[in-house]
Design a protein around this motif. Structure first.
Motif, mmCIF file in Angstrom:
data_model
loop_
_atom_site.group_PDB
_atom_site.id
_atom_site.type_symbol
_atom_site.label_atom_id
_atom_site.label_comp_id
_atom_site.label_asym_id
_atom_site.label_seq_id
_atom_site.Cartn_x
_atom_site.Cartn_y
_atom_site.Cartn_z
ATOM 1 N N SER A 132 -13.675 32.159 -26.111
ATOM 2 C CA SER A 132 -14.106 32.725 -24.829
ATOM 3 C C SER A 132 -13.311 32.124 -23.680
ATOM 4 O O SER A 132 -12.864 30.972 -23.731
ATOM 5 C CB SER A 132 -15.606 32.488 -24.601
ATOM 6 O OG SER A 132 -15.856 31.161 -24.190
ATOM 7 N N ASP A 133 -13.157 32.918 -22.626
ATOM 8 C CA ASP A 133 -12.479 32.431 -21.419
ATOM 9 C C ASP A 133 -13.254 31.280 -20.800
ATOM 10 O O ASP A 133 -12.663 30.323 -20.283
ATOM 11 C CB ASP A 133 -12.345 33.568 -20.400
ATOM 12 C CG ASP A 133 -11.349 34.626 -20.827
ATOM 13 O OD1 ASP A 133 -10.639 34.408 -21.829
ATOM 14 O OD2 ASP A 133 -11.268 35.677 -20.159
ATOM 15 N N ALA A 134 -14.586 31.364 -20.855
ATOM 16 C CA ALA A 134 -15.407 30.304 -20.262
ATOM 17 C C ALA A 134 -15.190 28.973 -20.965
ATOM 18 O O ALA A 134 -15.084 27.917 -20.319
ATOM 19 C CB ALA A 134 -16.885 30.705 -20.323
ATOM 20 N N ASP A 135 -15.102 28.979 -22.301
ATOM 21 C CA ASP A 135 -14.865 27.734 -23.038
ATOM 22 C C ASP A 135 -13.509 27.136 -22.689
ATOM 23 O O ASP A 135 -13.371 25.909 -22.577
ATOM 24 C CB ASP A 135 -14.952 27.993 -24.543
ATOM 25 C CG ASP A 135 -16.378 28.205 -25.021
ATOM 26 O OD1 ASP A 135 -17.306 27.825 -24.284
ATOM 27 O OD2 ASP A 135 -16.568 28.775 -26.111
ATOM 28 N N HIS A 136 -12.491 27.979 -22.538
ATOM 29 C CA HIS A 136 -11.172 27.477 -22.151
ATOM 30 C C HIS A 136 -11.202 26.871 -20.758
ATOM 31 O O HIS A 136 -10.535 25.864 -20.491
ATOM 32 C CB HIS A 136 -10.143 28.608 -22.216
ATOM 33 C CG HIS A 136 -9.520 28.765 -23.568
ATOM 34 N ND1 HIS A 136 -8.282 28.257 -23.888
ATOM 35 C CD2 HIS A 136 -9.986 29.356 -24.691
ATOM 36 C CE1 HIS A 136 -8.004 28.536 -25.148
ATOM 37 N NE2 HIS A 136 -9.015 29.200 -25.657
ATOM 38 N N LEU A 137 -11.964 27.468 -19.881
ATOM 39 C CA LEU A 137 -12.099 26.910 -18.546
ATOM 40 C C LEU A 137 -12.834 25.574 -18.593
ATOM 41 O O LEU A 137 -12.423 24.594 -17.954
ATOM 42 C CB LEU A 137 -12.841 27.895 -17.648
ATOM 43 C CG LEU A 137 -13.156 27.429 -16.225
ATOM 44 C CD1 LEU A 137 -11.872 27.160 -15.453
ATOM 45 C CD2 LEU A 137 -14.014 28.457 -15.500
ATOM 46 N N HIS A 138 -13.899 25.494 -19.379
ATOM 47 C CA HIS A 138 -14.704 24.276 -19.431
ATOM 48 C C HIS A 138 -13.948 23.114 -20.084
ATOM 49 O O HIS A 138 -14.036 21.969 -19.615
ATOM 50 C CB HIS A 138 -16.001 24.545 -20.190
ATOM 51 C CG HIS A 138 -16.888 25.528 -19.504
ATOM 52 N ND1 HIS A 138 -17.815 26.306 -20.175
ATOM 53 C CD2 HIS A 138 -16.977 25.880 -18.187
ATOM 54 C CE1 HIS A 138 -18.434 27.089 -19.303
ATOM 55 N NE2 HIS A 138 -17.948 26.847 -18.096
ATOM 56 N N ILE A 139 -13.212 23.382 -21.159
ATOM 57 C CA ILE A 139 -12.493 22.293 -21.819
ATOM 58 C C ILE A 139 -11.394 21.752 -20.901
ATOM 59 O O ILE A 139 -11.041 20.571 -20.959
ATOM 60 C CB ILE A 139 -11.899 22.765 -23.172
ATOM 61 C CG1 ILE A 139 -11.509 21.547 -24.024
ATOM 62 C CG2 ILE A 139 -10.691 23.668 -22.973
ATOM 63 C CD1 ILE A 139 -11.090 21.916 -25.436
ATOM 64 N N HIS A 140 -10.883 22.594 -20.027
ATOM 65 C CA HIS A 140 -9.856 22.158 -19.068
ATOM 66 C C HIS A 140 -10.452 21.288 -17.966
ATOM 67 O O HIS A 140 -9.723 20.561 -17.288
ATOM 68 C CB HIS A 140 -9.182 23.395 -18.468
ATOM 69 C CG HIS A 140 -8.013 23.095 -17.593
ATOM 70 N ND1 HIS A 140 -6.831 22.544 -18.074
ATOM 71 C CD2 HIS A 140 -7.830 23.268 -16.260
ATOM 72 C CE1 HIS A 140 -5.984 22.405 -17.078
ATOM 73 N NE2 HIS A 140 -6.550 22.824 -15.963
ATOM 74 N N GLN A 141 -11.773 21.329 -17.808
ATOM 75 C CA GLN A 141 -12.421 20.605 -16.702
ATOM 76 C C GLN A 141 -13.138 19.334 -17.160
ATOM 77 O O GLN A 141 -13.803 18.689 -16.358
ATOM 78 C CB GLN A 141 -13.429 21.536 -16.018
ATOM 79 C CG GLN A 141 -12.799 22.746 -15.351
ATOM 80 C CD GLN A 141 -13.848 23.729 -14.838
ATOM 81 O OE1 GLN A 141 -14.953 23.799 -15.359
ATOM 82 N NE2 GLN A 141 -13.497 24.473 -13.799
ATOM 83 N N VAL A 142 -13.007 18.955 -18.452
ATOM 84 C CA VAL A 142 -13.758 17.810 -18.963
ATOM 85 C C VAL A 142 -13.392 16.520 -18.237
ATOM 86 O O VAL A 142 -14.259 15.777 -17.764
ATOM 87 C CB VAL A 142 -13.538 17.658 -20.484
ATOM 88 C CG1 VAL A 142 -14.099 16.334 -20.985
ATOM 89 C CG2 VAL A 142 -14.176 18.833 -21.236
ATOM 90 N N CYS A 143 -12.112 16.225 -18.149
ATOM 91 C CA CYS A 143 -11.646 15.001 -17.502
ATOM 92 C C CYS A 143 -10.153 15.147 -17.224
ATOM 93 O O CYS A 143 -9.510 16.078 -17.714
ATOM 94 C CB CYS A 143 -11.923 13.781 -18.389
ATOM 95 S SG CYS A 143 -11.000 13.789 -19.943
#
Length: 366
Positions: free
Chosen positions: A23-34
């Motif tokens: 999902s696009d949302a998961d790719h966005l979230h993993i990019h924002q972890v740290c």
């Protein structure tokens, strides 16, 4: 990982995890972890879904032809790499695949192309040809089928069927319909609706018999028109079927200043070859519906951060370059019109939206 926790994972491992996200949302979230994960990953180059644009004044009785993939808000062109050599004409967009031909009038070569993996599936050629529709994603299903439209007379279409391994196309519904407007697939059935609001239901759940069973519904426009109880009649803008979260929904779009420019119902198929619309759906939850010429589908706003929940996104060939996309907000009954992109108004091709296209996976930055 001792001492550093998740932030100390090797970049190669982080990228391998990211490559498995769908999902696009998961790719966005993993990019924002740290900061470390942000440096090791890239967000999608563009969020899905996209628009298949083609020349204006092309009906569903001919292929889209020359095409480009565009982003919905501003019409920016997406570069997904070179298509297969010698196949410049689009004749369908379905399940993240493009159906391409060598010529839009008299094709001699036909293939399916998945842009992200550059996978190609040759198909037996049909001439003349209107559009190709897929029941499932060929890379994730072994039971997918392709349906092709072919011109019948001056304004009609008949449909043909192809299964993987077949040497040629098989006539599916020779009786034909008017120009096919949109199509939906659910539970082994195909539902397609023509521009005169007639529906053909093709049931492929026929056991050992490979031939589908057909039901034809002819009064859908009449039934949808009677739903308008206003003092002044509001003509239909469109009637479409969409599969959403395991259910088949019927969408009624209206012209003019109707208090509910878009309404969604659960259709009830009657034994008299008719349909009744009693239960109205007011809330699609996190989902939104995408309607254009060709495949219709539903997406969840949780997985696709570029879209809003509980909306109907309508791609229609614009009149005099006024609007590019229409967005019907079901909760508020507000119609949001996305203007025709300024950069396309002076383009020599005069691009117009024809269909929605949702790539199979997030599209990474190159």
């Amino acid at each position: 990982m001792a001492g550093g926790g998740w932030s100390s994972l090797p970049p190669d491992l982080i990228r391998e995890v990211a490559a498995r996200l769908s999902s696009d949302a998961d790719h966005l979230h993993i990019h924002q972890v740290c900061p470390h994960w942000r440096a090791s990953t890239t967000p999608p180059a563009a969020y899905r879904p996209w628009i298949v644009a083609g020349r204006p004044r092309r009906t569903g009785l001919v292929p889209i032809g020359e095409y480009s993939l565009r982003l919905p808000p501003r019409g920016q062109r997406m570069d997904v790499g070179a298509p297969p050599a010698g196949l410049p004409c689009c004749c369908g967009a379905s399940r993240g695949w493009l159906a391409l031909a060598d010529d839009d009038r008299s094709p001699t070569r036909l293939a399916l192309w998945e842009p992200l993996s550059n996978t190609q599936i040759p198909l037996p050629c049909l001439s003349p040809l209107t559009r190709i529709y897929l029941s499932d994603d060929p890379l994730s299903s072994s039971n997918w089928i392709a349906i092709a439209g072919q011109l019948k007379g001056l304004i009609g279409q008949k449909t043909l069927l192809w299964r993987p391994g077949d040497p040629s196309w098989t006539m599916m519904y020779e009786r034909g319909t008017s120009e096919i407007d949109s199509i939906a697939f659910l539970d082994g059935k195909a539902y397609y609706i023509d521009v005169h609001r007639g529906i053909v239901i093709c049931d492929f759940n026929t056991g050992a018999d490979p031939s589908p069973k057909f039901t034809r519904i002819t009064n859908v426009g009449h039934v949808a028109s009677k739903l308008c109880r206003c003092d002044r009649f509001h003509p239909l803008r469109g009637v479409h079927l969409v599969a959403c979260n395991g259910e088949l929904l019927l969408v009624v779009l209206r012209k003019g200043s109707h208090p509910s420019p878009a309404e969604v119902y659960k259709p009830v198929w009657m034994s008299s070859w008719s349909v009744e619309l009693h239960e109205r759906v007011m809330d699609l939850g996190d989902h939104s519906l995408f309607i254009g010429r060709g495949d219709t589908f539903a997406l969840s706003a949780k997985d696709f951060p570029a879209i809003k929940r509980n909306c109907i996104y309508y791609a229609e060939k614009p009149f005099q370059q006024r609007n590019w996309i229409s967005v019907f907000h079901l909760e508020s009954d507000i119609l949001e019109e996305i203007p025709f992109p300024e950069e396309l108004k002076t383009d020599a091709v005069n691009w117009a939206p024809h269909a929605w296209f949702c790539p199979r996976k997030p599209f990474p930055k190159q």
